[in-house]
Design a protein around this motif. Sequence first.
Motif, PDB file in Angstrom:
ATOM      1  N   ALA A  45      -6.731  17.013  -7.531  1.00  0.00           N
ATOM      2  CA  ALA A  45      -7.445  17.994  -8.362  1.00  0.00           C
ATOM      3  C   ALA A  45      -8.864  18.196  -7.832  1.00  0.00           C
ATOM      4  O   ALA A  45      -9.496  17.257  -7.341  1.00  0.00           O
ATOM      5  CB  ALA A  45      -7.497  17.511  -9.808  1.00  0.00           C
ATOM      6  N   VAL A  46      -9.362  19.425  -7.949  1.00  0.00           N
ATOM      7  CA  VAL A  46     -10.745  19.726  -7.586  1.00  0.00           C
ATOM      8  C   VAL A  46     -11.637  19.194  -8.705  1.00  0.00           C
ATOM      9  O   VAL A  46     -11.504  19.603  -9.863  1.00  0.00           O
ATOM     10  CB  VAL A  46     -10.953  21.250  -7.418  1.00  0.00           C
ATOM     11  N   VAL A  47     -12.530  18.259  -8.358  1.00  0.00           N
ATOM     12  CA  VAL A  47     -13.400  17.650  -9.366  1.00  0.00           C
ATOM     13  C   VAL A  47     -14.880  17.947  -9.141  1.00  0.00           C
ATOM     14  O   VAL A  47     -15.709  17.656  -9.991  1.00  0.00           O
ATOM     15  CB  VAL A  47     -13.183  16.126  -9.472  1.00  0.00           C
ATOM     16  N   GLY A  48     -15.225  18.539  -7.994  1.00  0.00           N
ATOM     17  CA  GLY A  48     -16.622  18.844  -7.722  1.00  0.00           C
ATOM     18  C   GLY A  48     -16.790  19.630  -6.449  1.00  0.00           C
ATOM     19  O   GLY A  48     -15.848  19.812  -5.674  1.00  0.00           O
ATOM     20  N   VAL A  49     -18.011  20.112  -6.251  1.00  0.00           N
ATOM     21  CA  VAL A  49     -18.397  20.819  -5.033  1.00  0.00           C
ATOM     22  C   VAL A  49     -19.752  20.265  -4.613  1.00  0.00           C
ATOM     23  O   VAL A  49     -20.621  20.029  -5.460  1.00  0.00           O
ATOM     24  CB  VAL A  49     -18.496  22.346  -5.260  1.00  0.00           C
ATOM     25  N   VAL A  50     -19.919  20.038  -3.317  1.00  0.00           N
ATOM     26  CA  VAL A  50     -21.198  19.569  -2.775  1.00  0.00           C
ATOM     27  C   VAL A  50     -21.683  20.605  -1.777  1.00  0.00           C
ATOM     28  O   VAL A  50     -20.963  20.981  -0.854  1.00  0.00           O
ATOM     29  CB  VAL A  50     -21.057  18.201  -2.080  1.00  0.00           C
ATOM     30  N   SER A  51     -22.913  21.049  -1.972  1.00  0.00           N
ATOM     31  CA  SER A  51     -23.521  22.014  -1.056  1.00  0.00           C
ATOM     32  C   SER A  51     -24.785  21.406  -0.455  1.00  0.00           C
ATOM     33  O   SER A  51     -25.238  20.338  -0.877  1.00  0.00           O
ATOM     34  CB  SER A  51     -23.872  23.303  -1.809  1.00  0.00           C
ATOM     35  N   VAL A  76     -16.322  22.176 -12.257  1.00  0.00           N
ATOM     36  CA  VAL A  76     -16.144  23.135 -11.183  1.00  0.00           C
ATOM     37  C   VAL A  76     -15.607  24.455 -11.734  1.00  0.00           C
ATOM     38  O   VAL A  76     -14.661  24.474 -12.507  1.00  0.00           O
ATOM     39  CB  VAL A  76     -15.151  22.589 -10.131  1.00  0.00           C
ATOM     40  N   THR A  77     -16.231  25.528 -11.301  1.00  0.00           N
ATOM     41  CA  THR A  77     -15.729  26.866 -11.603  1.00  0.00           C
ATOM     42  C   THR A  77     -14.814  27.249 -10.454  1.00  0.00           C
ATOM     43  O   THR A  77     -15.198  27.134  -9.292  1.00  0.00           O
ATOM     44  CB  THR A  77     -16.891  27.874 -11.709  1.00  0.00           C
ATOM     45  N   THR A  78     -13.598  27.689 -10.766  1.00  0.00           N
ATOM     46  CA  THR A  78     -12.626  28.042  -9.730  1.00  0.00           C
ATOM     47  C   THR A  78     -12.149  29.469  -9.924  1.00  0.00           C
ATOM     48  O   THR A  78     -12.472  30.125 -10.913  1.00  0.00           O
ATOM     49  CB  THR A  78     -11.402  27.100  -9.776  1.00  0.00           C
ATOM     50  N   VAL A 102     -10.549  27.976  -4.569  1.00  0.00           N
ATOM     51  CA  VAL A 102      -9.392  28.788  -4.943  1.00  0.00           C
ATOM     52  C   VAL A 102      -8.258  27.813  -5.258  1.00  0.00           C
ATOM     53  O   VAL A 102      -7.892  26.994  -4.418  1.00  0.00           O
ATOM     54  CB  VAL A 102      -9.001  29.758  -3.808  1.00  0.00           C
ATOM     55  N   VAL A 103      -7.738  27.919  -6.485  1.00  0.00           N
ATOM     56  CA  VAL A 103      -6.724  26.988  -6.956  1.00  0.00           C
ATOM     57  C   VAL A 103      -5.504  27.773  -7.420  1.00  0.00           C
ATOM     58  O   VAL A 103      -5.628  28.783  -8.109  1.00  0.00           O
ATOM     59  CB  VAL A 103      -7.276  26.130  -8.127  1.00  0.00           C
ATOM     60  N   SER A 104      -4.326  27.296  -7.017  1.00  0.00           N
ATOM     61  CA  SER A 104      -3.061  27.902  -7.429  1.00  0.00           C
ATOM     62  C   SER A 104      -2.080  26.788  -7.757  1.00  0.00           C
ATOM     63  O   SER A 104      -1.935  25.842  -6.971  1.00  0.00           O
ATOM     64  CB  SER A 104      -2.509  28.781  -6.306  1.00  0.00           C
ATOM     65  N   ASP A 105      -1.429  26.886  -8.901  1.00  0.00           N
ATOM     66  CA  ASP A 105      -0.479  25.864  -9.344  1.00  0.00           C
ATOM     67  C   ASP A 105      -1.109  24.473  -9.323  1.00  0.00           C
ATOM     68  O   ASP A 105      -0.469  23.492  -8.946  1.00  0.00           O
ATOM     69  CB  ASP A 105       0.792  25.874  -8.483  1.00  0.00           C
ATOM     70  N   GLY A 106      -2.386  24.407  -9.695  1.00  0.00           N
ATOM     71  CA  GLY A 106      -3.083  23.128  -9.767  1.00  0.00           C
ATOM     72  C   GLY A 106      -3.496  22.529  -8.440  1.00  0.00           C
ATOM     73  O   GLY A 106      -4.016  21.425  -8.388  1.00  0.00           O
TER      74      GLY A 106
END
Length: 149
Positions: A45-51, A76-78, A102-106
């Motif tokens: 699962a996407v749990v964060g983003v680091v920039s 996270v906004t997806t 970008v998330v599809s089917d989890g």
Amino acid sequence: MIETTVESVGLCPSVTIAPDTSVTEAARQLRRTDVPALVVIESDAVVGVVSESDLVAMVAETDERPTVRALMSTPVTTTTPSATLSEAAETMRASGVKHLPVVSDGRFRGLLSARALAPYLPRHRLEIEWRDEPMRLESADDLGVTSGD
């Protein structure tokens, strides 16, 4: 009018990391010119983003070197592959972010950046304002992390 969808544009290279990755390794990955942000994945699962701005804020706030978990942007906004570019741009603007996983089917499918949207939308549609408080890191003791990374 049929609008272009997220899945039809080139997504950014999708470098993923784990939350327990050192910030030193995250910084090494972000130094690559083809990597605009790192997507943090835990249990698929996407749990964060680091920039880069997350790392700059960390350096400005503390001398500690926590793991990525302490500085990643979350929640996270997806977006989805079927979202239109206009919808994705509005999501970025409303959320104050420049990168959308970008998330599809989890499952994580790629990263959409404001830069990738630029050729498709008028400039005013891409104006993104930061809407959060400056980063505040908890001490390493509070997070159960050790320094010396």
